[in-house]
Design an enzyme around this catalytic site. Structure first.
Site, mmCIF file in Angstrom:
data_model
loop_
_atom_site.group_PDB
_atom_site.id
_atom_site.type_symbol
_atom_site.label_atom_id
_atom_site.label_comp_id
_atom_site.label_asym_id
_atom_site.label_seq_id
_atom_site.Cartn_x
_atom_site.Cartn_y
_atom_site.Cartn_z
ATOM 1 N N GLU A 1 -12.027 1.887 -2.549
ATOM 2 C CA GLU A 1 -11.145 1.660 -1.112
ATOM 3 C C GLU A 1 -10.049 2.791 -1.652
ATOM 4 O O GLU A 1 -9.727 2.366 -3.115
ATOM 5 C CB GLU A 1 -10.682 0.614 -0.609
ATOM 6 N N ASP B 1 1.421 -1.189 -0.350
ATOM 7 C CA ASP B 1 0.012 0.366 -0.555
ATOM 8 C C ASP B 1 1.150 1.702 0.296
ATOM 9 O O ASP B 1 0.018 2.168 0.667
ATOM 10 C CB ASP B 1 -0.454 0.059 1.438
#
Length: 270
Positions: free
Chosen positions: A249, A62
């Site tokens: 998301e 991420d």
């Protein structure tokens, strides 16, 4: 949780190529007996190969990218941090939500409130931005994982590599049957999961934070450009998209060409 590495900003991977160059031999010029100029020249074609690129890899899940001077830094989940000057050769700065992590020393105490609220021992996708005061602001978040019980906080450091000191929790979610940040009972179909923050300036110099994952969708808050915290009386902010656990998301915003704001996000499909 960001499922794909969508936040690395348009990194181009260069393929190895062969370049062919023409090499000119020296040319000699002289006069013969008649006064005519005679020259001899020779050309040759020699393939010159670029050396194959070399890589030094690290693992950062991420990643969020920030450039400081001539160095790119990526901050990711599990307090993983790495740096590179060329996007090819990376050095690991830190990894793991442990008290010996140099980016946030004693992190289990520094971020104790967030970890306790989220009932977890790890952190999700952080985002770091440098504000006008020259300091670096880390927006960290922790999530239970099997529910949207999460906490999103802010920590500040004088140096990009830390040490970061906690400035407190900004938002919480997942407080079943309790009053949420907007003054109503928390409902995961309409209220956000407060993870995956991205903080950015707009073309007018205003500071914003987008965040959210599944649950009630993606939200945006206007931030105080001095403190790095949300301006008062916004609750969770304004919903941009999603809701009812839509599979969306990890939104990222960046001004690519003024005044256009390009929005990237991650959609999950079966």
């Amino acid at each position: 949780m960001k499922r794909y590495w969508v936040r690395v900003l348009n990194i181009s991977v260069l393929s190895t190529t062969l370049l062919t160059a023409t090499t000119l031999a020296p040319v000699s010029v002289f006069a013969n007996g008649s006064g005519a100029t005679v020259g001899n020249s020779q050309t040759s074609t020699t393939p010159l190969a670029n050396p194959a690129p070399t890589f030094k890899n690290v693992s950062v899940h991420d990643p969020s990218v920030i450039k400081v001077d001539d160095t790119f830094y990526i901050f990711g989940s599990h307090l993983q941090v790495a740096k590179s000057k060329d996007f090819l050769n990376w050095d690991l700065v830190a990894s793991g939500v442990t008290d010996n992590n140099p980016v946030v020393p004693n992190v289990t105490q520094e971020f104790a409130e967030a970890l306790e609220w989220a009932q977890t021992d790890t952190l999700w996708a952080a985002d770091v931005i440098q504000l006008a005061d020259g300091k670096f602001y880390m927006y960290y978040n922790a999530c239970k994982g099997d529910s949207p019980r999460s906490a999103l906080g802010i920590a500040v450091a004088d140096n990009i590599e830390g040490p970061y000191k906690d400035q407190g929790i900004l938002l919480k979610s997942g407080m079943w049957d309790q009053i949420s940040e907007d003054g109503t009972i928390y409902d995961a179909t309409i209220h956000p999961n407060v993870v995956d923050p991205d903080v950015f300036y707009d073309k007018n110099g205003k500071l914003w934070m987008v965040y959210g994952s599944y649950s009630g969708g993606i939200f945006i808050l206007e931030m105080d450009a001095t403190t790095g915290k949300p301006l008062p009386n916004q609750g969770y902010g304004k919903k941009l998209t999603g809701g009812n656990h839509s599979r969306i998301e990890a939104l990222t915003c960046s001004i690519v060409r003024k005044p256009i704001i390009i929005i990237y996000t991650c959609l999950t499909v079966d």
